[in-house]
Design a protein around this motif. Structure first.
Motif, PDB file in Angstrom:
ATOM      1  N   ASP A 221       0.857  -1.186   0.000  1.00 34.87           N
ATOM      2  CA  ASP A 221       0.000   0.000   0.000  1.00 34.87           C
ATOM      3  C   ASP A 221       0.891   1.233   0.000  1.00 34.87           C
ATOM      4  N   LEU A 222       1.004   1.894  -1.155  1.00 34.15           N
ATOM      5  CA  LEU A 222       1.859   3.080  -1.263  1.00 34.15           C
ATOM      6  C   LEU A 222       1.226   4.326  -0.648  1.00 34.15           C
ATOM      7  N   SER A 223      -0.037   4.248  -0.264  1.00 36.10           N
ATOM      8  CA  SER A 223      -0.667   5.407   0.376  1.00 36.10           C
ATOM      9  C   SER A 223      -0.256   5.531   1.841  1.00 36.10           C
ATOM     10  N   LYS A 224       0.389   4.494   2.372  1.00 38.15           N
ATOM     11  CA  LYS A 224       0.885   4.534   3.745  1.00 38.15           C
ATOM     12  C   LYS A 224       2.373   4.202   3.715  1.00 38.15           C
ATOM     13  N   MET A 225       3.178   5.180   4.082  1.00 39.77           N
ATOM     14  CA  MET A 225       4.616   5.019   4.053  1.00 39.77           C
ATOM     15  C   MET A 225       5.173   5.136   5.467  1.00 39.77           C
ATOM     16  N   GLN A 226       6.460   4.834   5.605  1.00 38.42           N
ATOM     17  CA  GLN A 226       7.130   4.986   6.893  1.00 38.42           C
ATOM     18  C   GLN A 226       8.550   5.490   6.666  1.00 38.42           C
ATOM     19  N   ILE A 227       9.060   6.191   7.670  1.00 41.04           N
ATOM     20  CA  ILE A 227      10.432   6.698   7.643  1.00 41.04           C
ATOM     21  C   ILE A 227      11.179   6.032   8.787  1.00 41.04           C
ATOM     22  N   GLU A 228      12.321   5.471   8.478  1.00 40.60           N
ATOM     23  CA  GLU A 228      13.188   4.908   9.511  1.00 40.60           C
ATOM     24  C   GLU A 228      14.366   5.853   9.702  1.00 40.60           C
ATOM     25  N   THR A 229      14.365   6.560  10.832  1.00 35.14           N
ATOM     26  CA  THR A 229      15.406   7.540  11.108  1.00 35.14           C
ATOM     27  C   THR A 229      16.357   7.007  12.176  1.00 35.14           C
ATOM     28  N   ALA A 230      17.573   7.523  12.179  1.00 38.28           N
ATOM     29  CA  ALA A 230      18.580   7.166  13.177  1.00 38.28           C
ATOM     30  C   ALA A 230      18.752   8.349  14.128  1.00 38.28           C
ATOM     31  N   VAL A 231      18.404   8.138  15.403  1.00 34.58           N
ATOM     32  CA  VAL A 231      18.480   9.190  16.422  1.00 34.58           C
ATOM     33  C   VAL A 231      19.573   8.821  17.408  1.00 34.58           C
ATOM     34  N   SER A 232      20.435   9.762  17.731  1.00 38.92           N
ATOM     35  CA  SER A 232      21.558   9.487  18.623  1.00 38.92           C
ATOM     36  C   SER A 232      21.077   9.247  20.048  1.00 38.92           C
ATOM     37  N   GLU A 233      21.925   8.608  20.838  1.00 36.93           N
ATOM     38  CA  GLU A 233      21.557   8.295  22.224  1.00 36.93           C
ATOM     39  C   GLU A 233      21.370   9.548  23.061  1.00 36.93           C
ATOM     40  N   ALA A 234      21.992  10.659  22.676  1.00 25.56           N
ATOM     41  CA  ALA A 234      21.824  11.902  23.423  1.00 25.56           C
ATOM     42  C   ALA A 234      20.429  12.482  23.248  1.00 25.56           C
ATOM     43  N   ASP A 235      19.757  12.143  22.144  1.00 27.05           N
ATOM     44  CA  ASP A 235      18.435  12.701  21.854  1.00 27.05           C
ATOM     45  C   ASP A 235      17.298  11.716  22.059  1.00 27.05           C
ATOM     46  N   ILE A 236      17.610  10.420  22.123  1.00 28.00           N
ATOM     47  CA  ILE A 236      16.542   9.422  22.091  1.00 28.00           C
ATOM     48  C   ILE A 236      15.616   9.536  23.295  1.00 28.00           C
ATOM     49  N   GLY A 237      16.117  10.066  24.423  1.00 30.01           N
ATOM     50  CA  GLY A 237      15.270  10.197  25.606  1.00 30.01           C
ATOM     51  C   GLY A 237      14.135  11.185  25.429  1.00 30.01           C
ATOM     52  N   MET A 238      14.249  12.068  24.439  1.00 32.90           N
ATOM     53  CA  MET A 238      13.192  13.064  24.201  1.00 32.90           C
ATOM     54  C   MET A 238      12.146  12.583  23.200  1.00 32.90           C
ATOM     55  N   ILE A 239      12.369  11.420  22.586  1.00 39.15           N
ATOM     56  CA  ILE A 239      11.432  10.899  21.601  1.00 39.15           C
ATOM     57  C   ILE A 239      10.411  10.005  22.299  1.00 39.15           C
ATOM     58  N   LYS A 240       9.148  10.227  22.022  1.00 40.76           N
ATOM     59  CA  LYS A 240       8.056   9.443  22.600  1.00 40.76           C
ATOM     60  C   LYS A 240       7.127   8.968  21.489  1.00 40.76           C
ATOM     61  N   ASP A 241       6.413   7.886  21.780  1.00 38.52           N
ATOM     62  CA  ASP A 241       5.413   7.397  20.832  1.00 38.52           C
ATOM     63  C   ASP A 241       4.336   8.455  20.617  1.00 38.52           C
ATOM     64  N   ASN A 242       3.831   8.523  19.372  1.00 40.74           N
ATOM     65  CA  ASN A 242       2.750   9.424  18.976  1.00 40.74           C
ATOM     66  C   ASN A 242       3.161  10.887  18.934  1.00 40.74           C
ATOM     67  N   GLN A 243       4.468  11.191  19.028  1.00 35.31           N
ATOM     68  CA  GLN A 243       4.905  12.569  18.852  1.00 35.31           C
ATOM     69  C   GLN A 243       4.686  13.003  17.408  1.00 35.31           C
ATOM     70  N   GLN A 244       4.351  14.301  17.250  1.00 35.20           N
ATOM     71  CA  GLN A 244       4.143  14.837  15.914  1.00 35.20           C
ATOM     72  C   GLN A 244       5.490  15.168  15.266  1.00 35.20           C
ATOM     73  N   VAL A 245       5.563  14.896  13.968  1.00 43.88           N
ATOM     74  CA  VAL A 245       6.811  15.056  13.225  1.00 43.88           C
ATOM     75  C   VAL A 245       6.517  15.839  11.955  1.00 43.88           C
ATOM     76  N   THR A 246       7.430  16.720  11.587  1.00 38.85           N
ATOM     77  CA  THR A 246       7.382  17.362  10.278  1.00 38.85           C
ATOM     78  C   THR A 246       8.663  16.997   9.528  1.00 38.85           C
ATOM     79  N   PHE A 247       8.563  16.942   8.211  1.00 34.15           N
ATOM     80  CA  PHE A 247       9.750  16.612   7.425  1.00 34.15           C
ATOM     81  C   PHE A 247       9.618  17.190   6.027  1.00 34.15           C
ATOM     82  N   THR A 248      10.746  17.319   5.376  1.00 28.56           N
ATOM     83  CA  THR A 248      10.795  17.794   3.999  1.00 28.56           C
ATOM     84  C   THR A 248      11.595  16.799   3.165  1.00 28.56           C
TER      85      THR A 248
END
Length: 402
Positions: A221-248
């Motif tokens: 299903d190409l109408s639903k995509m996903q992004i796999e990003t690499a977040v460093s250990e210094a920042d990963i503590g600030m990432i939570k499930d269901n957080q809103q994301v913007t990207f270009t």
């Protein structure tokens, strides 16, 4: 009119004549006045302390985590072949829409058909042997009842019959496997989706001896995509499930897309001595603008505040007010107070830190006024003074690039 002009000329002649007669006294008076003015200026300037300050402004502040990742379909299926052979026909191409069970390609079946015929012949032969063994066993069993043959001879015929039955079962299994392999010569789609990759051509030989060769990749299903990003250990503590994301993406530089954090994978990887974690972001692609493989420049919003007091992180590096302001009270702690220059007056206000980014920090206080400036040093003070101390991480824990 002529009398008036003559009077003016006469006054000017008298003034310059007086000035010339008293020129030395006039010069001494002017020099004394200039010297006194210079002394007053420098004396008052020496008594006044000039401070280095950082402005307090009002505005919006955002704490974010940035990362990059690749856009891919949520579910991509690799279609392979379980049998070897030459590709006879291909029925789909790149970007073809397919349904579950639709024929994708066929493999030339002559070898597989020969294997089916051979297995069928072996099965028929085994059945004939079984029928013969059964007839012999039935005959010997009747003769044994009449005591016409020995028991050992009857048991041998029974064993031969049972072996013939097992042989039929074995040949039946081989036949079924040959028929199944013949069916594998026709490759069908396991799901509804879109062909995003075709890795073979007509006439190409595929060999499935050691591993299954990949023939197609189908995105479910190409109408639903996903992004796999690499977040460093210094920042990963600030990432939570269901957080809103913007990207270009580079393909649409003027558009900003939205996503949601779906998963933080617990399996770490190390890249250039930096431990990173994979964060999976769900993306709605109902307009089908985003294509598999695009690079997404992701911004995860951690926290934000609008219309607040804030200052550059340099405003919070002071550790000792006494080294900057000699008459600072002893009970003022630089960890929760700021030295404010308000007009020409120095005041101390209590504050707490709010959102901290790599460049700015939110100031929470009811005592701030418009135009206030934070004192961070004194003009002429050594840069190595104990009054300030550098801090790792851009001015506070959690500080990250905007």
């Amino acid at each position: 009119m002529a009398n008036t002009t003559e009077k003016k000329r006469s006054f000017i002649r008298r003034f310059f004549g007086w000035f010339w007669r008293h020129k030395w006294w006039t010069l001494i008076f002017l020099l004394a006045a200039l010297g006194g003015g210079a002394w007053w200026f420098f004396a008052t300037r020496a008594d006044r302390v000039e401070y280095v300050t950082v402005n307090i402004t009002r505005g919006n502040i955002r704490q974010v985590v940035t990362a990059t990742g690749e856009i891919n379909p949520v579910n991509t299926i690799s279609v392979g072949s379980q049998v070897s052979g030459t590709i006879e026909e291909i029925f789909v191409d790149f970007n073809s829409r397919v349904t579950a069970g639709q024929k994708l390609l066929t493999i030339e079946p002559s070898v597989l058909e020969a294997a089916v015929a051979e297995a069928a012949a072996a099965l028929e032969s085994a059945k004939s042997q079984m029928n013969l063994a059964k007839t012999e066993y039935d005959s010997n069993r009747e003769l044994y009842k009449d005591d016409l043959i020995a028991r050992l001879e009857m048991e041998k015929s029974q064993s031969s019959y049972e072996q013939a039955v097992q042989s039929v079962r074995r040949m039946q299994s081989q036949y079924d496997r040959a028929v199944t392999n013949l069916g594998y010569a026709t490759i069908t789609s396991p799901v509804d989706g879109t062909v995003i990759s075709r890795k073979v051509d007509k006439g190409q030989t595929v060999a499935a001896s050691f591993q299954t060769p990949d023939l197609f990749e189908i995105a479910e299903d190409l109408s639903k995509m996903q992004i796999e990003t690499a977040v460093s250990e210094a920042d990963i503590g600030m990432i939570k499930d269901n957080q809103q994301v913007t990207f270009t993406v580079d393909a649409y530089p003027r558009e900003t897309f939205n996503g949601t954090v779906r998963q933080i994978r617990l399996s770490p990887t190390t890249t250039s001595n930096v431990v990173v974690y994979t964060v999976v972001i769900d993306v709605d692609n109902s307009e089908l603008k985003l294509m598999p493989g695009m690079t997404a420049f992701v911004t995860v919003l951690v926290e934000s505040a609008d219309d607040v007091w804030k200052a550059q992180n340099a405003a919070f590096l002071v550790r000792n007010f006494k080294n900057i302001i000699p008459d600072a009270p002893d009970n003022i702690n630089a960890s929760n107070h700021l030295a404010i220059l308000r007009g020409d007056d120095v005041v101390f206000i209590e504050y707490t830190k709010g959102i901290v980014t790599a460049t700015e920090t939110q100031i929470i206080s009811d005592n701030i006024k418009s135009g206030d400036r934070v004192i961070v040093g004194r003009v002429g003070q050594s840069k190595n003074s104990d009054a300030t101390q550098s801090r790792r991480g851009g001015g506070g824990p959690g500080g990250r690039p905007m």
